[in-house]
Design a protein around this motif. Structure first.
Motif, PDB file in Angstrom:
ATOM      1  N   GLY A  23      32.120  18.961  -1.787  1.00 17.20           N
ATOM      2  CA  GLY A  23      32.554  17.686  -1.238  1.00 17.20           C
ATOM      3  C   GLY A  23      31.468  16.634  -1.141  1.00 17.20           C
ATOM      4  O   GLY A  23      31.629  15.631  -0.442  1.00 17.20           O
ATOM      5  N   CYS A  27      30.369  13.588  -8.335  1.00 15.57           N
ATOM      6  CA  CYS A  27      31.251  13.323  -9.483  1.00 15.57           C
ATOM      7  C   CYS A  27      31.985  11.997  -9.317  1.00 15.57           C
ATOM      8  O   CYS A  27      32.125  11.233 -10.281  1.00 15.57           O
ATOM      9  CB  CYS A  27      32.236  14.466  -9.659  1.00 15.57           C
ATOM     10  SG  CYS A  27      33.208  14.840  -8.183  1.00 15.57           S
ATOM     11  N   PRO A  78      26.732  20.303  -7.586  1.00 13.84           N
ATOM     12  CA  PRO A  78      26.075  21.384  -6.851  1.00 13.84           C
ATOM     13  C   PRO A  78      26.958  22.615  -6.690  1.00 13.84           C
ATOM     14  O   PRO A  78      26.445  23.726  -6.519  1.00 13.84           O
ATOM     15  CB  PRO A  78      25.753  20.769  -5.492  1.00 13.84           C
ATOM     16  CG  PRO A  78      26.319  19.411  -5.470  1.00 13.84           C
ATOM     17  CD  PRO A  78      26.937  19.108  -6.795  1.00 13.84           C
ATOM     18  N   ILE A  82      32.719  21.918 -12.048  1.00 11.34           N
ATOM     19  CA  ILE A  82      33.370  20.983 -12.973  1.00 11.34           C
ATOM     20  C   ILE A  82      33.338  21.595 -14.368  1.00 11.34           C
ATOM     21  O   ILE A  82      32.267  21.931 -14.883  1.00 11.34           O
ATOM     22  CB  ILE A  82      32.661  19.614 -12.974  1.00 11.34           C
ATOM     23  CG1 ILE A  82      32.758  18.976 -11.585  1.00 11.34           C
ATOM     24  CG2 ILE A  82      33.275  18.697 -14.034  1.00 11.34           C
ATOM     25  CD1 ILE A  82      32.029  17.656 -11.457  1.00 11.34           C
TER      26      ILE A  82
HETATM   27  S1  SF4 Z   1      30.089  17.058  -7.808  1.00 13.95           S
HETATM   28 FE1  SF4 Z   1      31.071  19.088  -7.762  1.00 13.95          FE
HETATM   29  S2  SF4 Z   1      30.744  19.868  -5.694  1.00 13.95           S
HETATM   30 FE2  SF4 Z   1      30.361  17.655  -5.667  1.00 13.95          FE
HETATM   31  S3  SF4 Z   1      32.315  16.718  -5.048  1.00 13.95           S
HETATM   32 FE3  SF4 Z   1      32.267  16.741  -7.286  1.00 13.95          FE
HETATM   33  S4  SF4 Z   1      33.277  18.677  -7.872  1.00 13.95           S
HETATM   34 FE4  SF4 Z   1      32.748  18.829  -5.688  1.00 13.95          FE
END
Ligand code: SF4
Length: 99
Positions: A23, A27, A78, A82
């Motif tokens: 969270g 992204c 992190p 994805i």
């Molecule tokens: S970069 Fe990865 S961990 Fe962070 S909010 Fe986006 S999908 Fe979630």
């Protein structure tokens, strides 16, 4: 309709494993057209018409113009959650399961 990205001209799609999402929102900063945080604090992909796709494993096409931003998101995520894959054979080309 936006042109979709591809390796050698192949279409790509992206999905997020919310079970691992921290969270942090990286992204959504990189590619807000593709990723968005919902009120549950987790990131989801958006359809080309900007609908948040909350079904588990839901995918959305990667627009060619956003390929770099989406790939950077996958690299820096992190949670390592994805996943960018080819539409044709569902082989992951960027993300934790890419070879
Ligand atoms: S970069 Fe990865 S961990 Fe962070 S909010 Fe986006 S999908 Fe979630």
């Amino acid at each position: 309709m936006q042109q979709e990205a591809g390796v050698g001209g192949e279409a790509l799609e992206v999905w997020i494993d919310q079970d691992l999402c921290t969270g942090d929102g990286i992204c959504a900063q990189y590619a807000p057209e593709v990723f968005e945080l919902d009120i549950d604090g987790l990131a989801y992909v958006k359809s080309p018409d900007e609908e948040l796709l909350q079904a588990k494993g839901a995918t959305t096409p990667v627009p060619l113009a956003l390929l770099t931003d989406v790939v950077d998101s996958a690299r820096e995520c992190p949670g390592e959650c994805i996943h960018v894959r080819r539409v044709s054979d569902r082989v992951e080309v960027h993300g934790p399961d890419a070879e």
